[in-house]
Scaffold this motif. Sequence first.
Motif, mmCIF file in Angstrom:
data_model
loop_
_atom_site.group_PDB
_atom_site.id
_atom_site.type_symbol
_atom_site.label_atom_id
_atom_site.label_comp_id
_atom_site.label_asym_id
_atom_site.label_seq_id
_atom_site.Cartn_x
_atom_site.Cartn_y
_atom_site.Cartn_z
ATOM 1 N N PHE A 4 16.878 -62.448 -32.691
ATOM 2 C CA PHE A 4 16.608 -61.421 -33.708
ATOM 3 C C PHE A 4 15.129 -61.376 -34.055
ATOM 4 N N ASP A 5 14.655 -60.179 -34.338
ATOM 5 C CA ASP A 5 13.369 -59.995 -35.000
ATOM 6 C C ASP A 5 13.678 -59.959 -36.486
ATOM 7 N N VAL A 18 16.006 -58.672 -46.542
ATOM 8 C CA VAL A 18 15.747 -59.388 -45.300
ATOM 9 C C VAL A 18 16.545 -58.686 -44.211
ATOM 10 N N SER A 19 15.859 -58.318 -43.136
ATOM 11 C CA SER A 19 16.493 -57.595 -42.039
ATOM 12 C C SER A 19 16.335 -58.395 -40.751
ATOM 13 N N LEU A 20 17.440 -58.622 -40.072
ATOM 14 C CA LEU A 20 17.436 -59.262 -38.762
ATOM 15 C C LEU A 20 17.939 -58.226 -37.770
ATOM 16 N N ARG A 21 17.187 -57.992 -36.691
ATOM 17 C CA ARG A 21 17.526 -56.952 -35.731
ATOM 18 C C ARG A 21 17.308 -57.480 -34.325
ATOM 19 N N THR A 22 18.254 -57.176 -33.439
ATOM 20 C CA THR A 22 18.050 -57.568 -32.049
ATOM 21 C C THR A 22 16.854 -56.797 -31.505
ATOM 22 N N PRO A 23 16.069 -57.415 -30.625
ATOM 23 C CA PRO A 23 14.873 -56.750 -30.102
ATOM 24 C C PRO A 23 15.192 -55.454 -29.358
ATOM 25 N N VAL A 83 21.487 -57.030 -42.551
ATOM 26 C CA VAL A 83 20.584 -56.717 -43.656
ATOM 27 C C VAL A 83 21.122 -57.382 -44.913
ATOM 28 N N HIS A 84 20.277 -58.212 -45.547
ATOM 29 C CA HIS A 84 20.614 -58.855 -46.826
ATOM 30 C C HIS A 84 19.807 -58.155 -47.913
#
Length: 91
Positions: A4-5, A18-23, A83-84
């Motif tokens: 994740f980015d 806070v956002s975690l997203r696959t590249p 997304v938190h």
Amino acid sequence: GLTFDVRFVFTAGRLSLVSLRTPAKKPVDAEAYARLREALAKRWGPPLEETRDETLIDMRQTRWDRGPDRADLKYIPGVVAIVHYPRPAAP
């Protein structure tokens, strides 16, 4: 097994999201979303809600209440994101 980015968003000097997203350059399939949804459900319990829309493209979302926060797991073809953010105040 997912990468994740991570992005941190601040509002008025305080962490607000806070956002975690696959590249973008490493597309993932819907099975990655399903595996992550299952892992999060085991860790966080049953979700608050789930939505799905296949009208134009396969979009899926699962939402959990996490105390004062919410967490949304999202899938749009090729991308999984978590997304938190603060849980909205009750009306």
